[in-house]
Write an enzyme that holds these catalytic residues in place. Structure first.
Site, PDB file in Angstrom:
ATOM      1  N   ALA A  23      29.802  51.793 130.933  1.00 32.57           N
ATOM      2  CA  ALA A  23      28.817  52.753 131.435  1.00 32.57           C
ATOM      3  C   ALA A  23      28.061  53.350 130.266  1.00 32.57           C
ATOM      4  CB  ALA A  23      29.490  53.854 132.245  1.00 32.57           C
ATOM      5  N   GLY A  25      25.628  56.913 129.392  1.00 32.51           N
ATOM      6  CA  GLY A  25      25.126  58.201 129.840  1.00 32.51           C
ATOM      7  C   GLY A  25      24.033  58.702 128.924  1.00 32.51           C
ATOM      8  N   GLY A  26      23.736  59.992 129.066  1.00 30.82           N
ATOM      9  CA  GLY A  26      22.635  60.558 128.310  1.00 30.82           C
ATOM     10  C   GLY A  26      22.897  60.649 126.824  1.00 30.82           C
ATOM     11  N   MET A  27      24.157  60.673 126.419  1.00 30.91           N
ATOM     12  CA  MET A  27      24.473  60.806 125.005  1.00 30.91           C
ATOM     13  C   MET A  27      25.146  59.577 124.423  1.00 30.91           C
ATOM     14  SD  MET A  27      25.789  64.716 124.441  1.00 30.91           S
ATOM     15  CE  MET A  27      26.147  64.324 122.732  1.00 30.91           C
ATOM     16  N   VAL A  30      30.214  54.388 127.278  1.00 31.09           N
ATOM     17  CA  VAL A  30      31.649  54.438 127.547  1.00 31.09           C
ATOM     18  C   VAL A  30      32.194  53.008 127.526  1.00 31.09           C
ATOM     19  CG1 VAL A  30      33.457  55.114 129.159  1.00 31.09           C
ATOM     20  CG2 VAL A  30      31.392  56.511 128.944  1.00 31.09           C
ATOM     21  N   LYS A  48      34.164  56.987 124.404  1.00 30.73           N
ATOM     22  CA  LYS A  48      32.743  57.301 124.512  1.00 30.73           C
ATOM     23  C   LYS A  48      32.144  57.413 123.125  1.00 30.73           C
ATOM     24  CE  LYS A  48      29.247  60.108 126.708  1.00 30.73           C
ATOM     25  NZ  LYS A  48      28.936  61.113 127.752  1.00 30.73           N
ATOM     26  N   ASP A 155      26.552  69.247 134.051  1.00 33.90           N
ATOM     27  CA  ASP A 155      26.208  67.928 134.572  1.00 33.90           C
ATOM     28  C   ASP A 155      27.170  67.526 135.687  1.00 33.90           C
ATOM     29  OD1 ASP A 155      24.744  65.606 134.777  1.00 33.90           O
ATOM     30  OD2 ASP A 155      25.736  64.592 133.113  1.00 33.90           O
TER      31      ASP A 155
END
Length: 457
Positions: A23, A25-27, A30, A48, A155
């Site tokens: 996955a 995400g915004g930062m 993963v 992450k 979030d």
């Protein structure tokens, strides 16, 4: 591509071996990974990593490290545990417990915007209760002097509410969480909205000061959608969605969409979604208590809720288990100094079908790449180039002597490939093979004679 260009399966970050990216995400990204040499032996964890574009920003780096240290202090059964953090060769990362389950969005059909079928009320309410308990533990986190840290998730969404196969809810990814009381940066920079727009509170849209009540609003949106099948604010585009959130008018009551909606549940949802933070529940514990009272009237037994979740996630978790198993098999091959063996055609077909199903359901971001690597070589296929094998030899390996000269010259080991993506093994150009008439397919026992090259990292 999901994976940052500098990270590949098999790479080590500290004592964690990356297996496959699951996955983004915004930062950061993963990864499924395994801890090597831990006290309990090798175990699967989630790692992450911060996106490379952000790693060079000192502010982002400080935020990443600060938040992971803060999140690691949260100890609660409804919070995904942070196990470790570190930095290696410019890559920032933290390590989380591996959740044998899926995100709540999977129970919603993979979408948080489209209208869908509501979940059974006992299931939706139980999920919200456990999510509220986990978030309350984060909100109540205190420093060494006993003062509240001021942690806000920022979030809360179905993507960050994980559910194990036994029905336990885990709040994950404090990737945009902020300790609003930290002295060096008490607020998120003005003008920078952090979080998914669909689950923002009005004060978040206006880039105002946030507190725990902003998370309560977001969880109220989640509960509204779970129980009605409709998002209360979703519009055709983000600006319209933000405008609906920012309006002072209250949201349409759930009973307008779902006749027979329990009045006590509607009261709790509407209070959580109050546009004025002062009118919401003061804490997540208050919201959880109100939902517990509702749950007592719904008559759903815990084993029924667990059974529903287990059955709903069974196919997805089983497919993911296959992907992780193949990734582990490829990792074992790398650790022995050779790539993993090819799958037999029947298993290869099943694996491709599995990857296709994952792409269709959205269970694993980036699983489209699995279709061309077929998981025949597992994640290692992303960095392994197969070189066609030399013709089978019936005599002992020949030395480089004149006696061997009459044979057609065999090409030297393949040079390092260009920076273009590696050609899938199944489509290796015929020109790379030695000249001569086509050879019949090799028997399975000869497969191991193919030579591979793995780029270093």
């Amino acid at each position: 591509m999901i994976a940052p260009v500098d990270l590949v399966p098999g790479q080590l970050l500290g004592r964690y071996e990356l297996l496959i990216a699951i996955a983004q995400g915004g930062m950061g990204t993963v990864w499924a990974a395994r801890e090597r040499g831990g006290a309990a032996g090798d175990k699967i964890v989630a790692v992450k990593t911060m996106l490379p574009a952000l790693s060079s920003d000192p502010r982002c780096k400080r935020m990443f490290l600060t938040e992971s240290r803060i999140a690691a202090r949260i100890k609660h059964p409804n919070v995904c545990a942070i196990l470790d953090q570190g930095e290696q060769s410019g890559v920032l990362y933290f390590v989380m417990e591996w959740i044998d389950g899926d995100a709540l969005v999977a129970l919603q059909g993979g979408s948080t915007r489209k209208q869908g079928r509501p979940l059974p009320l006992p299931v939706a309410v139980r999920i919200a209760i456990e999510a509220a308990r986990g978030l309350h533990a984060a909100h109540e986190l205190r420093d060494e002097d006993g003062a509240l840290v001021g942690l806000v998730h920022r979030d809360v969404s179905p993507h960050n509410i994980l559910i194990t196969r036994d029905g336990t809810v885990k709040i994950a990814d404090f990737g945009v969480a902020k300790a609003v009381a930290q002295a060096d940066n008490p607020t998120t920079n003005t003008g920078h909205m952090k979080g998914k727009i669909l689950f923002m509170a009005p004060e978040q849209v206006y880039s105002e000061q946030l507190d725990r009540r902003s998370d309560i609003f977001a969880l109220g949106i989640v509960l509204y959608q779970l129980t009605t099948g409709t998002h209360p604010f979703a519009a055709s585009h983000d600006l319209a969605t933000m405008a609906r959130i920012a309006r002072p008018e209250p949201v349409d009551p759930p009973s307008s969409l779902a006749p027979g909606y329990p009045p006590a549940l509607e009261a709790a949802v509407m209070r959580a979604l109050a546009k004025d933070p002062a009118e919401r529940f003061a804490t997540m514990a208050e919201l959880a208590d109100a939902l517990e009272a509702v749950n007592a009237t719904l008559g759903g037994r815990p084993e029924e809720v667990t059974g529903y979740i287990r059955d709903a996630l069974a196919a997805r978790t089983s497919r993911r288990a296959v992907v992780i198993k193949d990734a582990l098999r490829a990792a074992d091959g790398r650790s022995r100094g050779r790539p993993s063996s090819r799958l037999d055609p029947r298993r290869r077909a099943r694996t491709i079908a599995t990857a296709a199903a994952l792409v269709a359901s959205g269970a694993l971001l980036g699983a489209a790449t699995l279709l061309w690597i077929g998981l025949g070589e597992g994640p290692a296929a992303q960095q392994i180039v197969e070189v066609p094998a030399a013709p089978p030899l019936t005599e002992e390996p020949r030395p480089r002597s004149a006696a061997a000269e009459p044979r057609a010259p065999e090409p030297p080991p393949a040079p390092a490939p260009s920076t273009s993506p590696a050609t899938p093994p199944s489509s290796a150009p015929a020109a790379a093979a030695s000249p001569g008439p086509p050879r019949p397919p090799r028997a399975p026992a000869e497969t191991g004679r193919a030579r591979f090259r793995e780029p270093g990292f």
